[in-house]
Motif scaffolding. Structure first.
Motif, PDB file in Angstrom:
ATOM      1  N   VAL A 242     106.151 -17.993 -26.079  1.00 30.78           N
ATOM      2  CA  VAL A 242     106.287 -16.577 -25.727  1.00 30.78           C
ATOM      3  C   VAL A 242     104.927 -15.892 -25.685  1.00 30.78           C
ATOM      4  O   VAL A 242     104.646 -15.069 -24.806  1.00 30.78           O
ATOM      5  N   THR A 243     104.058 -16.222 -26.626  1.00 29.35           N
ATOM      6  CA  THR A 243     102.725 -15.607 -26.681  1.00 29.35           C
ATOM      7  C   THR A 243     101.705 -16.295 -25.785  1.00 29.35           C
ATOM      8  O   THR A 243     100.516 -15.994 -25.856  1.00 29.35           O
ATOM      9  N   GLU A 244     102.165 -17.262 -24.975  1.00 28.67           N
ATOM     10  CA  GLU A 244     101.340 -17.958 -23.977  1.00 28.67           C
ATOM     11  C   GLU A 244     100.232 -18.799 -24.614  1.00 28.67           C
ATOM     12  O   GLU A 244      99.236 -19.102 -23.954  1.00 28.67           O
ATOM     13  N   GLU A 245     100.390 -19.177 -25.869  1.00 28.28           N
ATOM     14  CA  GLU A 245      99.412 -20.056 -26.504  1.00 28.28           C
ATOM     15  C   GLU A 245      99.455 -21.460 -25.910  1.00 28.28           C
ATOM     16  O   GLU A 245      98.426 -22.137 -25.820  1.00 28.28           O
ATOM     17  N   ILE A 246     100.647 -21.905 -25.519  1.00 29.41           N
ATOM     18  CA  ILE A 246     100.768 -23.241 -24.924  1.00 29.41           C
ATOM     19  C   ILE A 246     100.054 -23.284 -23.579  1.00 29.41           C
ATOM     20  O   ILE A 246      99.373 -24.273 -23.252  1.00 29.41           O
ATOM     21  N   ASP A 247     100.193 -22.225 -22.785  1.00 29.46           N
ATOM     22  CA  ASP A 247      99.453 -22.164 -21.509  1.00 29.46           C
ATOM     23  C   ASP A 247      97.948 -22.168 -21.755  1.00 29.46           C
ATOM     24  O   ASP A 247      97.186 -22.794 -20.993  1.00 29.46           O
ATOM     25  N   ALA A 248      97.512 -21.484 -22.805  1.00 30.48           N
ATOM     26  CA  ALA A 248      96.082 -21.484 -23.129  1.00 30.48           C
ATOM     27  C   ALA A 248      95.618 -22.881 -23.529  1.00 30.48           C
ATOM     28  O   ALA A 248      94.503 -23.308 -23.171  1.00 30.48           O
ATOM     29  N   ARG A 250      96.857 -25.734 -22.441  1.00 35.09           N
ATOM     30  CA  ARG A 250      96.743 -26.527 -21.204  1.00 35.09           C
ATOM     31  C   ARG A 250      95.477 -26.149 -20.439  1.00 35.09           C
ATOM     32  O   ARG A 250      94.823 -27.010 -19.841  1.00 35.09           O
ATOM     33  N   THR A 251      95.138 -24.856 -20.439  1.00 40.81           N
ATOM     34  CA  THR A 251      93.918 -24.411 -19.757  1.00 40.81           C
ATOM     35  C   THR A 251      92.673 -25.035 -20.382  1.00 40.81           C
ATOM     36  O   THR A 251      91.715 -25.389 -19.676  1.00 40.81           O
ATOM     37  N   LEU A 252      92.686 -25.194 -21.712  1.00 34.02           N
ATOM     38  CA  LEU A 252      91.554 -25.793 -22.415  1.00 34.02           C
ATOM     39  C   LEU A 252      91.546 -27.321 -22.341  1.00 34.02           C
ATOM     40  O   LEU A 252      90.642 -27.957 -22.884  1.00 34.02           O
ATOM     41  N   GLY A 253      92.564 -27.907 -21.701  1.00 32.14           N
ATOM     42  CA  GLY A 253      92.622 -29.352 -21.578  1.00 32.14           C
ATOM     43  C   GLY A 253      93.243 -30.051 -22.769  1.00 32.14           C
ATOM     44  O   GLY A 253      93.082 -31.269 -22.926  1.00 32.14           O
ATOM     45  N   ILE A 254      93.961 -29.328 -23.620  1.00 29.87           N
ATOM     46  CA  ILE A 254      94.633 -29.906 -24.789  1.00 29.87           C
ATOM     47  C   ILE A 254      96.087 -30.163 -24.427  1.00 29.87           C
ATOM     48  O   ILE A 254      96.796 -29.254 -23.998  1.00 29.87           O
ATOM     49  N   ALA A 255      96.548 -31.400 -24.597  1.00 28.63           N
ATOM     50  CA  ALA A 255      97.930 -31.744 -24.287  1.00 28.63           C
ATOM     51  C   ALA A 255      98.851 -31.197 -25.371  1.00 28.63           C
ATOM     52  O   ALA A 255      98.704 -31.568 -26.543  1.00 28.63           O
ATOM     53  N   PRO A 256      99.790 -30.321 -25.031  1.00 29.56           N
ATOM     54  CA  PRO A 256     100.681 -29.766 -26.067  1.00 29.56           C
ATOM     55  C   PRO A 256     101.489 -30.833 -26.794  1.00 29.56           C
ATOM     56  O   PRO A 256     101.767 -30.701 -27.985  1.00 29.56           O
ATOM     57  N   LEU A 257     101.880 -31.907 -26.078  1.00 31.04           N
ATOM     58  CA  LEU A 257     102.665 -32.951 -26.740  1.00 31.04           C
ATOM     59  C   LEU A 257     101.859 -33.637 -27.832  1.00 31.04           C
ATOM     60  O   LEU A 257     102.390 -33.942 -28.915  1.00 31.04           O
TER      61      LEU A 257
END
Length: 378
Positions: A242-248, A250-257
């Motif tokens: 919701v706070t778009e941290e996951i999108d951030a 991905r932008t930094l090249g960190i895989a959320p999984l």
């Protein structure tokens, strides 16, 4: 000499059937006219005239307010005629009118045509099937990420894994131990009445041992962990979504999984079997106390019969279920967290779904284990 600034937008009612517009109908000039528009009274059932000859400026904001006013007049009056408006203002007003009409058509909810019972049944099951396919896709992504971490162990983040081991494992010891102990007490107490009738008091060890080790301990442990940790996983990832941290990330090249899912999955794969062993010990201990209290079976006699009646296979079958339950809880909790959209209400909704679906799938998996073990005569 500079231009004289246009006067703010204004509206006057020269007669009950005629309105005169003047001034700058722009974003800066319409602030004062909005309350006037709300306070105007419109005679019903009569033809009205709106005079726009004195409008000095018009932009999209002013055209939007003017069009809303005209629309209101059209609803109340017999007819509305806009008079003496500049051609360029008229074109802008027409464009705004067309835009408002398109929005109304988009927001309009079409009437649902009558459908057959079979079609209604298909629509009812469409969303669960789509979610099931999405869950299978998420399982595949997790498997690929886990395979990548096995091939490259340096990708593993040990600090999050250790943190999740503590939060999901060590912190759950009190509640798991208490409920397992009480479950052992209940099983022995419920069986005591029947065993006493036939003089088979010593067989309480068989009843407690098989039921706790094979079924109740792994199942109750998985349900507790699903309520504690599965909900926490869904809430944490949902809030980040919701706070778009996951999108951030991905932008930094960190895989959320790699950062959010694998540490939780690996931690549960480690701690749930250990919690199951702990639940086995506390459940059997509760059964021993109740056997001594209700049936007069001492601790020594209970343990002697327990060792003879319970095989290592029965113990391992119960512990072997724990990794499967752990994978279900971690994957479903994280999956529902990633599906969070909107605001805080969506976080709560997905957290509830994570707990319900985790417990449901754990019970289904336990039933499938029972069928498979019965077919294999284990």
């Amino acid at each position: 000499m500079g231009r004289t600034p246009a006067a703010p937008a204004a509206i006057t009612q020269s007669s009950p059937q005629e309105y005169v517009l003047s001034g700058a109908w722009t974003a800066q000039g319409i602030g004062a006219v909005t309350p006037q528009l709300d306070a105007l009274t419109t005679p019903a059932g009569q033809e009205l005239v709106v005079d726009g000859a004195r409008i000095e400026a018009l932009d999209t904001a002013g055209a939007w307010v003017l069009q809303k006013f005209l629309h209101r007049l059209e609803d109340d009056a017999k007819g509305v005629r806009l008079r003496a408006l500049r051609p360029e203002f008229g074109r802008l007003l027409e464009a705004i009118r067309q835009q408002m009409a398109d929005q109304e058509r988009t927001l309009a909810v079409p009437a649902i045509a009558s459908t057959t019972p079979l079609e209604r049944l298909g629509r009812h099951f469409e969303a669960p099937l789509q979610q099931g396919f999405a869950l299978l896709s998420f399982v595949g992504e997790c498997a690929l990420a886990l395979g990548g971490c096995i091939a490259q162990p340096t990708r593993l983040r040990w600090r999050p894994i250790l943190y999740n081991i503590r939060s999901a494992g060590f912190d759950a010891l009190p509640i798991v131990g208490m409920l397992s102990f009480l479950l052992g007490v209940v099983v022995a107490y419920q069986g005591a009445g029947q065993l006493r009738q036939y003089g088979a008091n010593i067989f309480v060890a068989d009843l407690v041992g098989l039921s706790i080790l094979r079924e109740f301990a792994p199942l109750i442990t998985a349900i507790i962990v699903a309520g504690r940790s599965g909900s926490a996983y869904a809430a944490q990832i949902g809030t980040m979504s919701v706070t778009e941290e996951i999108d951030a990330m991905r932008t930094l090249g960190i895989a959320p999984l790699d950062l959010l899912v694998l540490p939780k999955l690996l931690a549960l794969l480690i701690v749930l079997p250990l919690l199951t062993v702990f639940a086995d010990a506390l459940g059997v201990f509760g059964g021993m106390i109740m056997a001594r209290t209700q049936l007069g079976v001492g601790f020594g006699d209970f343990l002697d019969r327990f060792v003879k009646a319970i095989s290592v296979t029965a113990y391992l079958l119960g512990v072997g279920k724990a990794p499967v339950f752990a994978a279900i809880i971690a994957v479903v909790g994280c999956f529902q967290g990633f599906r969070t959209r909107g605001g805080a209400d969506s976080v709560g909704r997905q957290t509830t779904r994570a707990v319900v679906q985790s417990i449901f799938l754990v019970i289904v998996a336990d039933a499938l284990f029972s069928v498979a073990f019965s077919a294999l005569d284990l």
